[in-house]
Design a protein around this motif. Structure first.
Motif, PDB file in Angstrom:
ATOM      1  N   LEU A  30       0.833  -1.025   0.108  1.00  0.00           N
ATOM      2  CA  LEU A  30      -0.128  -0.044   0.143  1.00  0.00           C
ATOM      3  C   LEU A  30       0.802   1.209  -0.034  1.00  0.00           C
ATOM      4  CD1 LEU A  30      -2.691   1.288   0.344  1.00  0.00           C
ATOM      5  CD2 LEU A  30      -2.331   1.419   2.785  1.00  0.00           C
ATOM      6  N   ASP A  31       0.770   2.265  -0.734  1.00  0.00           N
ATOM      7  CA  ASP A  31       1.537   3.317  -0.901  1.00  0.00           C
ATOM      8  C   ASP A  31       0.704   4.517  -1.587  1.00  0.00           C
ATOM      9  OD1 ASP A  31       4.779   3.812  -0.543  1.00  0.00           O
ATOM     10  OD2 ASP A  31       3.720   5.480  -1.911  1.00  0.00           O
ATOM     11  N   ASN A  32       0.839   5.678  -1.069  1.00  0.00           N
ATOM     12  CA  ASN A  32      -0.149   6.724  -1.691  1.00  0.00           C
ATOM     13  C   ASN A  32       0.828   7.875  -2.651  1.00  0.00           C
ATOM     14  OD1 ASN A  32       1.635   8.130   0.082  1.00  0.00           O
ATOM     15  ND2 ASN A  32      -0.420   9.251   0.959  1.00  0.00           N
ATOM     16  N   PHE A  33       1.936   7.489  -2.830  1.00  0.00           N
ATOM     17  CA  PHE A  33       3.033   8.225  -3.583  1.00  0.00           C
ATOM     18  C   PHE A  33       3.032   9.635  -2.969  1.00  0.00           C
ATOM     19  CE2 PHE A  33       1.803   4.880  -6.818  1.00  0.00           C
ATOM     20  CZ  PHE A  33       2.980   4.368  -6.865  1.00  0.00           C
ATOM     21  N   GLU A  34       3.062   9.802  -1.764  1.00  0.00           N
ATOM     22  CA  GLU A  34       3.396  10.899  -1.009  1.00  0.00           C
ATOM     23  C   GLU A  34       4.489  11.962  -1.780  1.00  0.00           C
ATOM     24  OE1 GLU A  34       3.503  14.374   0.934  1.00  0.00           O
ATOM     25  OE2 GLU A  34       1.793  12.904   1.020  1.00  0.00           O
ATOM     26  N   PRO A  35       4.256  13.070  -2.034  1.00  0.00           N
ATOM     27  CA  PRO A  35       5.424  13.522  -3.045  1.00  0.00           C
ATOM     28  C   PRO A  35       6.414  14.277  -2.216  1.00  0.00           C
ATOM     29  CG  PRO A  35       3.428  14.969  -3.070  1.00  0.00           C
ATOM     30  CD  PRO A  35       3.080  13.822  -2.541  1.00  0.00           C
TER      31      PRO A  35
END
Length: 328
Positions: A30-35
């Protein structure tokens, strides 16, 4: 074993998922690609996962999502035997700028995860904590019973995670372990860390920059050692309800680190000094005696050895990695 790795496209989580897949486990990331840094590094990590899964004939699933999303968390935790919780808003300085965000992700997101794990009766939750929980040193090396007086919002959120995990173990019988990582580095590491910055600048003929006088010291931990500790805890209940330091049991001044990198890559460069950054710890140094006694943890590399390996990896992967480092 069915393993959920939150933050599994990130640096440490990515290495953990890769290792679990190579061992033949069924892995969900699970990952949200936080920039927080270049997304391309995370995308590359996911491609590595797919390749490893195919080679090992292991089942792999990636879900783009956020630990703050209760419904998503409940759904994927219900399918897991073990949860390895790496998802977080990283960065001490980032937390000073935006304490609400780091609290939402690191504290509220962790509560969502623990609640879901309690309901699903998972076998164990392994949580990533940080040496930032210690704050100002009363003595070094840090042992796990050293006072915890974090000096940044990030450190406070990590300490709060630990207390939440302990409470869920004591109140609900949920097996949890918190690993206090000491500045982890290695292949695919975050580009805004001292080691990657020094290497990037030196290979491009640019002066390495030290923030402060360089006398700060750090215990840098090679990522393979973090992976080994987590792999052991997939099966071991020896430290359920506990916190453990995971470090190198070595430390180095930032001055010496910069000189080591500079001397290997660009001996003619002068080091530049700029103002110290807010909320950075002055010194870190881990005692890993407890982890050694309870789970057989033993660091595999000195800092000098690990930095040398990272430099070799950087040079071999420079074509794809360096543009992403320098864009961050």
């Amino acid at each position: 074993m069915r393993i959920l790795v939150t933050g599994g496209a990130g640096f440490i989580g990515g290495h953990l998922a890769e290792s679990f897949l190579a061992d033949g486990h069924e892995v969900t990331v699970l990952d949200n690609f936080e920039p927080f840094y270049a997304e391309g590094i995370k995308r590359h990590t996911l491609s590595v996962h797919r390749e490893v899964a195919e080679e090992a004939d292991a089942e792999y699933r990636f879900i783009e999502g956020d630990v703050r999303d209760v419904e998503t968390v409940q759904k994927i935790v219900a399918d897991a035997d073990v949860v390895v919780h790496q998802a977080a808003q990283a960065g001490v300085r980032e937390s000073v700028k935006n304490p609400r965000k780091v609290t939402d992700i690191n504290v509220d997101g962790t509560v969502n995860l623990l609640e879901a794990a309690k309901e699903a009766n998972v076998k164990r939750v392994i949580l990533a904590s940080s040496s930032s929980v210690y704050g100002k040193p009363h003595s070094l090396p840090y042992e796990e019973d050293h006072p915890t007086e974090p000096v940044s919002p990030y450190g406070v959120t990590k300490l709060t995670q630990e207390h939440m995990a302990r409470v869920y173990t004591e109140l609900h019988g949920l097996p949890t372990v918190c690993l206090r990582y000491f500045t982890v580095y290695g292949p695919r590491m975050r580009p805004n860390m001292a080691i990657s910055n020094f290497v990037s600048r030196c290979v491009n003929g640019e002066q390495p920059v030290i923030y402060g006088d360089g006398q700060q010291t750090r215990d840098f931990t090679y990522v393979d050692d973090v992976v080994d500790a987590n792999r052991t805890l997939l099966e071991s209940d020896a430290v359920d309800g506990e916190v453990l330091n995971i470090g190198s049991s070595d430390n180095i001044s930032i001055q010496m680190l910069a000189e080591t990198v500079r001397d290997q890559l660009a001996p003619g460069l002068e080091i530049v000094y700029e103002s110290a950054r807010e909320a950075d710890a002055e010194h870190t140094h881990a005692s890993v005696q407890k982890a050694g006694e309870l789970i057989g943890y033993e660091p595999s590399r000195t800092i000098a050895e690990g930095v040398g390996e990272f430099i070799e990896w950087y040079q071999a992967n420079r074509e794809w990695y360096e543009p992403l480092v320098r864009a961050s």
